[in-house]
Design a protein around this motif. Sequence first.
Motif, mmCIF file in Angstrom:
data_model
loop_
_atom_site.group_PDB
_atom_site.id
_atom_site.type_symbol
_atom_site.label_atom_id
_atom_site.label_comp_id
_atom_site.label_asym_id
_atom_site.label_seq_id
_atom_site.Cartn_x
_atom_site.Cartn_y
_atom_site.Cartn_z
ATOM 1 N N ALA A 1 -5.276 3.530 -1.187
ATOM 2 C CA ALA A 1 -4.162 3.322 -0.250
ATOM 3 C C ALA A 1 -4.234 4.308 0.921
ATOM 4 C CB ALA A 1 -2.835 3.471 -0.988
ATOM 5 N N MET A 2 -4.607 5.550 0.631
ATOM 6 C CA MET A 2 -4.707 6.548 1.705
ATOM 7 C C MET A 2 -5.724 6.124 2.755
ATOM 8 S SD MET A 2 -4.272 10.389 0.096
ATOM 9 C CE MET A 2 -4.897 10.203 -1.568
ATOM 10 N N TYR B 1 -0.323 15.073 -0.410
ATOM 11 C CA TYR B 1 -1.556 15.009 -1.199
ATOM 12 C C TYR B 1 -2.646 15.926 -0.656
ATOM 13 C CZ TYR B 1 0.692 10.952 -3.322
ATOM 14 O OH TYR B 1 1.572 10.126 -3.973
ATOM 15 N N LEU C 1 0.759 4.032 -2.745
ATOM 16 C CA LEU C 1 0.609 5.442 -2.381
ATOM 17 C C LEU C 1 1.664 6.297 -3.068
ATOM 18 C CD1 LEU C 1 -1.109 7.234 -0.481
ATOM 19 C CD2 LEU C 1 0.577 6.815 1.301
ATOM 20 N N LYS C 2 2.810 5.704 -3.289
ATOM 21 C CA LYS C 2 3.944 6.416 -3.877
ATOM 22 C C LYS C 2 3.839 6.540 -5.392
ATOM 23 C CE LYS C 2 8.990 6.050 -4.227
ATOM 24 N NZ LYS C 2 10.174 5.234 -3.846
ATOM 25 N N SER D 1 -7.621 10.675 6.222
ATOM 26 C CA SER D 1 -6.619 9.682 6.619
ATOM 27 C C SER D 1 -5.606 10.260 7.600
ATOM 28 C CB SER D 1 -5.904 9.133 5.376
ATOM 29 O OG SER D 1 -6.846 8.533 4.500
ATOM 30 N N ALA E 1 2.610 6.445 6.190
ATOM 31 C CA ALA E 1 1.895 7.186 5.143
ATOM 32 C C ALA E 1 1.899 8.691 5.398
ATOM 33 C CB ALA E 1 0.455 6.686 5.061
ATOM 34 N N TYR F 1 0.827 -1.209 0.000
ATOM 35 C CA TYR F 1 0.000 0.000 0.000
ATOM 36 C C TYR F 1 0.866 1.266 0.000
ATOM 37 C CZ TYR F 1 -4.570 -2.199 0.403
ATOM 38 O OH TYR F 1 -5.724 -2.896 0.147
ATOM 39 N N TYR G 1 3.274 11.328 2.798
ATOM 40 C CA TYR G 1 2.532 11.256 1.533
ATOM 41 C C TYR G 1 1.173 11.942 1.690
ATOM 42 C CZ TYR G 1 5.951 7.818 -0.096
ATOM 43 O OH TYR G 1 7.117 7.192 -0.480
ATOM 44 N N LEU G 2 0.530 11.726 2.819
ATOM 45 C CA LEU G 2 -0.773 12.342 3.076
ATOM 46 C C LEU G 2 -0.654 13.863 3.160
ATOM 47 C CD1 LEU G 2 -2.163 9.857 5.760
ATOM 48 C CD2 LEU G 2 -2.683 9.923 3.318
ATOM 49 N N ARG H 1 -4.013 5.337 -5.295
ATOM 50 C CA ARG H 1 -3.487 6.166 -4.209
ATOM 51 C C ARG H 1 -4.594 6.544 -3.227
ATOM 52 N NH1 ARG H 1 1.139 10.104 -7.010
ATOM 53 N NH2 ARG H 1 1.635 8.661 -8.691
#
Length: 273
Positions: free
Chosen positions: A39-40, A58, A28-29, A81, A51, A24, A54-55, A36
């Motif tokens: 995955a979030m 985004y 996400l990447k 998330s 995560a 995941y 990345y969150l 994505r």
Amino acid sequence: MKYRILSSVIALFIFTELLIASDYIEMLKSGTWEQRITAMYTLGYSGNKKAFWYLVKYLDQSFQSENQTLAVRVRQAAAISLGRLKDERAVPYLVERYKKEDNADVKRAIIFALRFFKPTPEAITVVKQGLADSNKDIKWEALMVSSIYCDSSLSGEISQLAQSDDPEIKVITAYIQYMLNQNKPENEALMRKSLAHKSPLVRYWASHFLTKSLGTPALEDIMKALEIESVWWVANEMENSVYILSRKKFNEEMVEQLGSFRFVVDKKEKQQQ
């Protein structure tokens, strides 16, 4: 032998879980945007803090004008998330995004995320802005967070909203004010009365908030309301309330009985000395 097998099964389970999480994170990447988003939500619900960055990234996602709907979904997923990760380090990023966000759905997602954190001054500021918003969905989300925070710094805004003609808003503001020790008799009466409101949403929230505020003294009223409730999801909430309060009442009675028994035993022991 059986313990060795059990250890092997547990080790395999842990390895599989780590492998899935790794998949995941990779999704996400570099996955598609639909992947994505999935995955979030998955990593957020599972509380996987790998995560986090990345969150945060985004949360500010934007695209060309023809893809704005997708961008909104990405920012929504990132906000929700981040909240579900329950890491306080997310609050400044959520607050900062709210300041420049112009989409109502994302604003609501950001306020929703704030319910998972302590009521910091920055979070309170966002909630106050939500309470003053003309969009009812945003206002309602801010009220839900306020009902969790029950922070006295929100009392002015809550008192103002309590004057609303909207019965849903009236029942939630009654709960918040009750928890803030403001006009408790009047607000208790309003919540009890709301169990008989013609709107199923009002009856649902009345049962929910009476259970959280009054506890066992609300049991009889909720049981009576349940007798005539025909909307399944409202009845389900009332049944849950009855179950919770019945167990609580039983425990309270047991504690009281045991306390009385202990008093009698102590009294006898003293008489024998």
